[in-house]
Motif scaffolding. Structure first.
Motif, PDB file in Angstrom:
ATOM      1  N   VAL A   1       0.999  -1.141  -0.006  1.00 10.89           N
ATOM      2  CA  VAL A   1      -0.014  -0.113  -0.042  1.00 10.89           C
ATOM      3  C   VAL A   1       0.934   1.133  -0.068  1.00 10.89           C
ATOM      4  N   ASP A   2       0.686   2.206  -0.842  1.00 10.77           N
ATOM      5  CA  ASP A   2       1.466   3.305  -1.179  1.00 10.77           C
ATOM      6  C   ASP A   2       0.250   4.402  -0.969  1.00 10.77           C
ATOM      7  N   ALA A   3       0.476   5.094   0.446  1.00 12.10           N
ATOM      8  CA  ALA A   3      -0.304   6.105   0.643  1.00 12.10           C
ATOM      9  C   ALA A   3       0.013   7.603   0.910  1.00 12.10           C
TER      10      ALA A   3
ATOM     11  N   GLN B   1     -15.509   5.245  -2.404  1.00 10.85           N
ATOM     12  CA  GLN B   1     -14.161   5.682  -2.305  1.00 10.85           C
ATOM     13  C   GLN B   1     -12.885   5.586  -3.339  1.00 10.85           C
ATOM     14  N   GLY B   2     -13.249   5.072  -4.319  1.00  7.99           N
ATOM     15  CA  GLY B   2     -12.236   4.737  -5.406  1.00  7.99           C
ATOM     16  C   GLY B   2     -12.778   3.945  -6.375  1.00  7.99           C
ATOM     17  N   LYS B   3     -11.783   2.910  -6.743  1.00  6.89           N
ATOM     18  CA  LYS B   3     -12.061   1.667  -7.601  1.00  6.89           C
ATOM     19  C   LYS B   3     -11.209   0.932  -7.596  1.00  6.89           C
ATOM     20  N   SER B   4     -11.484  -0.417  -8.000  1.00  9.30           N
ATOM     21  CA  SER B   4     -10.538  -1.632  -8.247  1.00  9.30           C
ATOM     22  C   SER B   4     -10.343  -1.605  -9.848  1.00  9.30           C
ATOM     23  N   LEU B   5      -9.035  -2.071  -9.974  1.00 11.09           N
ATOM     24  CA  LEU B   5      -8.524  -1.792 -11.454  1.00 11.09           C
ATOM     25  C   LEU B   5      -8.856  -3.155 -11.959  1.00 11.09           C
TER      26      LEU B   5
ATOM     27  N   VAL C   1      -7.989  13.719   2.992  1.00 11.75           N
ATOM     28  CA  VAL C   1      -7.733  12.791   3.926  1.00 11.75           C
ATOM     29  C   VAL C   1      -6.258  12.020   3.373  1.00 11.75           C
ATOM     30  N   VAL C   2      -6.793  11.117   2.472  1.00 15.43           N
ATOM     31  CA  VAL C   2      -5.769  10.244   1.774  1.00 15.43           C
ATOM     32  C   VAL C   2      -5.803   9.798   0.641  1.00 15.43           C
ATOM     33  N   SER C   3      -5.112   9.688  -0.200  1.00 13.27           N
ATOM     34  CA  SER C   3      -5.095   8.711  -1.419  1.00 13.27           C
ATOM     35  C   SER C   3      -4.157   7.826  -1.544  1.00 13.27           C
ATOM     36  N   SER C   4      -4.555   6.510  -1.979  1.00 13.35           N
ATOM     37  CA  SER C   4      -3.625   5.581  -1.968  1.00 13.35           C
ATOM     38  C   SER C   4      -3.682   4.393  -2.922  1.00 13.35           C
ATOM     39  N   TYR C   5      -2.628   3.671  -3.318  1.00 12.06           N
ATOM     40  CA  TYR C   5      -2.652   2.488  -4.419  1.00 12.06           C
ATOM     41  C   TYR C   5      -2.123   1.335  -3.744  1.00 12.06           C
ATOM     42  N   SER C   6      -3.116   0.253  -3.723  1.00 11.74           N
ATOM     43  CA  SER C   6      -2.627  -0.852  -3.109  1.00 11.74           C
ATOM     44  C   SER C   6      -2.767  -2.181  -4.142  1.00 11.74           C
ATOM     45  N   GLU C   7      -2.037  -3.134  -3.716  1.00 12.31           N
ATOM     46  CA  GLU C   7      -1.964  -4.487  -4.558  1.00 12.31           C
ATOM     47  C   GLU C   7      -2.226  -5.658  -3.323  1.00 12.31           C
TER      48      GLU C   7
ATOM     49  N   MET D   1      -6.131  -1.971  -6.055  1.00 13.82           N
ATOM     50  CA  MET D   1      -7.210  -0.740  -5.688  1.00 13.82           C
ATOM     51  C   MET D   1      -6.572   0.654  -5.494  1.00 13.82           C
ATOM     52  N   GLU D   2      -7.368   1.648  -6.115  1.00 10.18           N
ATOM     53  CA  GLU D   2      -7.126   3.127  -5.967  1.00 10.18           C
ATOM     54  C   GLU D   2      -8.124   3.645  -4.964  1.00 10.18           C
TER      55      GLU D   2
END
Length: 841
Positions: free
Chosen positions: A283-285, A747-751, A793-799, A786-787
């Motif tokens: 997770v990169d936040a 709150q975002g989307k899954s790729l 508050v926060v934005s993140s990219y996770s695998e 996920m994005e």
């Protein structure tokens, strides 16, 4: 299939077309039943051929799953014969047919010579597409050799298994999973985890029922998945042995033994497996200040090795007490031990992305589980065909213990070390009794009625050491559900219908023994269902169905605390959750050609009080005590001056609530295509739109009113295609490709994610042995990506990758049982016999 039957099938198709063009010819109805001589088992898909004595034109029909047939021919003089693969063709005398005729019960004898020539049916993996359900026969599926039930489900049309093992049907996770037609103690307390442990070799077929009738349990808003376990079926002593080994380190063995006679059938299955399923996540936040400027960055990297060692065994006997009474008893148990060292590093950076500190949290998890189940089944058949009474009794116990030692510290600062231990012990008792009665009425009518009592008691004890009363808890969950149902259906010409009504009385207790908080919920519900079907022809039909479903919260959804992997982000169940109710409507169309079967459906699900998750501050703080140096908060990046001793990080709770109304509408189609004898294809495509409506307000620990809006519209689709090719030297090559399209959320989307599996197999030792090589996730691409974006508050990219690429080599040896041996066991009528008048080709 031999040339003779191919020619007969083609001639039959052409002659039926020709006869359909003669509206002036008088029509008569031909009916009867075809069974196997010596066993009285019905033969499905047997062909009844009517050859006109003068014109030599062919007509006729095929039998259904109960061996019955019924079709129309033009009045006249015919030579009649009955044909079925691996059976001796049975000719009937030349006869004049001028009125409706019942040919009675026709007995066919097996042709031993043909058995050694034809291709196996039972060993092949096939997908049977029917209007009310789809049946995936596991057979010789190379993709799942040495795998688990979770791997099996991931090959089933309309079913997906995500990176964490969660099963969804048409994208809906509110699905009921049965084993052998009932909730099973073998599934344990966590069904997703249990499916990852049960061996694939124990599964015979999987039934997918998207809109169940009143005969089925009303649980599961998205439908029902029934896993049918394998049981020996051939006469005499026979069986098979399978061994496998793979990388990452995996090995196991499975043994099936069976002895069958006219009076009894002894069956057993034993299995041992050791599996290493390494996984990882990142997770990169980027965190923001209230004005939208960057506050700090945190990059999280996680690795874990899911090690499991398990043993399972099944013993059973079918007793044919008389020609009309069968009694089956089975004892099954499963034991599993596991380890899951979970290592997480938090790399902290300031607003300019300069390193500030590194925090390590190591969670050393251990578990052991034991399940045992006794099941008994009585089947009483009466004189009239399909008139019968079935009684099922099942008693099961499950014990699951999980222990973890968690250490947490800022690297380079020994005084920041914090250690705690958690213990989560669960005990479950499940008792089930069910009775089903089927009464044929008239020529095409059928009445069914039954009772089902399900009694569940689950006790969960979660403790944290050093003692923390905020998280330790003992939860008792008691569920008693009594149900009655009745349904009636009939067929009028080409139109058939089925109406049902189910009544369920639910008595639920959710008791937090630690907090002395007791919640009792009693409610009664009616669950109507209806199905309508119209046959355009023997190969084409359309259906419309409706059912009402319920989804009861269980397990971690209710438990105030069930884990403490993170001490700042806590999942907390809600003991006061109510069940959600779903109205499901399905419109389906089925068409069969010579080499192609096509099934499509459009569906709508409307769910009230659906479960949604809220995130809120708890008012609690995780504290790190440090002496004598400047340190950096691992979450916020804030610097504490020298001599500071207290870093306070707020604990965030994620909790399910009854909130939203959910609308889900979709379209899907399934294809089975055999362009050549050596090439088989099946594909599945599903697209759906999900809309959620709801708002939630709460008062935080500071007295502020917080509003959360859950209105969201999401559209996504997924596709799967499976290809099996027979190469030279009889090498089978199987490929499976899947694509899950992107999906938005509040709150975002899954790729989008694509993945592929590959397998090869070759029969050896005069077809008594098979060696198979399979590669799961060839490109190591199967992840949840996920994005997330929460303004200011926060934005993140996770695998997240639950299991990395795996290579498996498997050897299977069959003794006293040829590869092409055909199953001769009558199917258990889990569909309640609806197929008799639901117009299945």
């Amino acid at each position: 299939m031999n040339k003779k039957i191919l020619i007969a099938t083609l001639s039959l198709f052409l002659s039926l077309t020709a006869f359909a063009q003669r509206p002036d010819a008088k029509k008569v109805t031909i009916s009867g039943k075809v069974i196997e001589k010596g066993t009285d088992f019905p033969l499905e898909y047997a062909t009844i051929v009517f050859e006109n004595a003068k014109t030599k034109q062919l007509s006729g029909g095929i039998t259904d799953e109960n061996g019955n047939f019924k079709f129309e021919v033009s009045a006249g003089n015919y030579n009649v014969r009955v044909e079925f693969i691996s059976f001796k063709t049975l000719p009937l005398q030349q006869k004049e047919f001028n009125t409706d005729t019942n040919l009675g019960v026709i007995q066919m004898a097996a042709d031993v010579a043909q058995l050694n020539e034809i291709e196996v049916i039972a060993e092949k993996s096939t997908v049977e597409i029917k209007l009310d359900k789809r049946v995936y026969n596991v057979g010789k599926d190379m993709m799942v050799k040495g795998g688990t039930v979770s791997d099996v489900l991931d090959n089933v049309p309309s079913v997906t298994v995500d990176a964490e093992g969660t099963v969804a049907l048409r994208g809906n996770e509110n699905v009921k999973i049965l084993i052998d037609g009932r909730p099973s103690g073998l599934a344990g307390i966590n069904i997703a985890d249990a499916l990852k442990l049960l061996p694939a070799d124990a599964v015979e077929k999987v039934e997918v029922i998207t809109n169940p009738s009143a005969r089925y349990d009303a649980e599961g808003g998205g439908g029902i998945i029934n896993i049918v376990l394998r049981k020996g079926k051939a006469n005499g002593v026979n069986g098979s042995i399978m061994v496998n080994a793979g990388d990452p380190e995996t090995y196991g063995t499975s043994i099936n033994l069976n002895k069958k006679s006219d009076d009894y059938n002894l069956f057993s299955n034993f299995g041992y497996n050791y599996r290493n399923n390494p996984g990882n996540s990142m997770v990169d936040a980027e965190y923001y200040n209230s004005d939208g400027t960057t506050k700090n960055f945190i990059n999280e990297r996680r690795t874990n090795d899911r090690l499991s060692e398990g043993f399972n065994a099944n013993f059973g006997i079918d007793l044919n007490l008389s020609k009309s009474l069968t009694w089956t008893n089975a004892l099954t148990f499963r034991e599993n031990r596991g380890k899951n060292p979970d290592n997480v590093f938090f790399y902290n950076f300031d607003s300019g992305f300069n390193p500030t500190s590194t925090r390590n949290r190591f969670n050393d998890q251990r578990s052991d589980e034991f399940s045992i189940e006794y099941a008994s089944n009585f089947v009483k058949k009466f004189k009239k065909d399909d008139h019968k009474l079935t009684v099922d009794i099942a008693i099961s116990q499950n014990r699951e213990n999980e222990f973890a030692t968690i250490s947490d510290q800022i690297l380079g600062n020994p005084s920041s070390l914090d250690t705690e231990e958690t213990s989560n012990t669960q005990k479950q008792q499940r008792n089930l009794i069910q009775a089903d009665y089927v009464l044929p009425i008239g020529k095409n009518g059928r009445f069914e009625a039954g009772y089902r009592g399900s009694f569940l008691n689950n006790l969960t004890d979660f403790t944290v050491t050093p003692d923390d009363s905020n998280f330790s808890n003992t939860l008792e969950y008691i569920e008693n559900v009594n149900a009655l149902y009745m349904q009636y259906g009939s067929k009028i010409d080409k139109f058939s219908y089925f109406f049902g009504l189910r009544f369920e009385d639910s008595n639920i207790e959710v008791n937090s023994l630690t907090e002395n908080d007791y919640n009792t919920k009693k409610y009664n519900n009616l669950f109507p269902s209806a199905t309508f079907n119209y046959e355009f022809s023997e190969s084409s039909s359309v259906s419309l169905s409706y059912s009402k479903r319920i989804n009861r919260p269980r397990g971690r959804f209710l438990n105030p605390v069930s884990s403490l992997s993170s001490n700042i982000n806590i999942f907390q169940g809600n003991p006061d959750l109510d069940p959600s109710m779903t109205d499901a409507i399905d419109l389906g169309y089925l068409k069969k050609w010579n080499k192609l079967t096509f099934n499509t459906s459009a569906y709508i699900n409307i769910t009230n009080d659906s479960f949604q998750f809220i995130r809120r501050e708890s008012g609690l703080f995780a504290t790190t005590i440090v002496d004598g140096e400047d340190i950096v908060d691992p979450v916020t990046g804030d610097v504490t001056p020298i001599g500071g001793t207290d870093i306070r990080t707020p604990v965030i709770l994620s909790t399910p609530i009854n909130l939203a109304k959910e609308y889900r509408a979709g379209f899907e189609f399934n294809l089975n295509y055999t362009p050549y004898k050596w090439w088989r294809l099946n594909g599945n495509f599903n697209a759906f739109r999900s809309e959620t409506q709801g708002d939630y307000s709460y008062v935080d620990y500071l007295g502020n009113t917080i509003n959360q809006n859950f209105d969201n519209v999401a559209f996504t689709w997924f596709a799967r295609i499976n290809s099996k090719v027979t190469l030279p030297y009889k090498i089978d090559w199987q490929t499976n490709g899947t694509y899950n399209a992107p999906q938005t959320n509040a709150q975002g989307k899954s790729l989008g994610v694509a993945s592929m599996n590959l397998a090869f197999s070759k029969d050896i030792l005069k077809d008594k042995g098979t060696i198979a090589l399979n590669v799961s996730d060839v490109f190591n691409s199967r992840k949840r990506i996920m994005e997330t974006e929460i303004p200011n508050v926060v934005s993140s990219y996770s695998e997240m990758q639950w299991r990395e690429r795996q290579v498996m080599l498997t050897f299977t040896y069959r003794f006293n049982k040829q590869k092409n041996e055909r199953d001769r066991q009558p199917r258990r009528e889990d569909n309640g016999g609806e197929g008799d008048f639901m117009g299945r080709p």
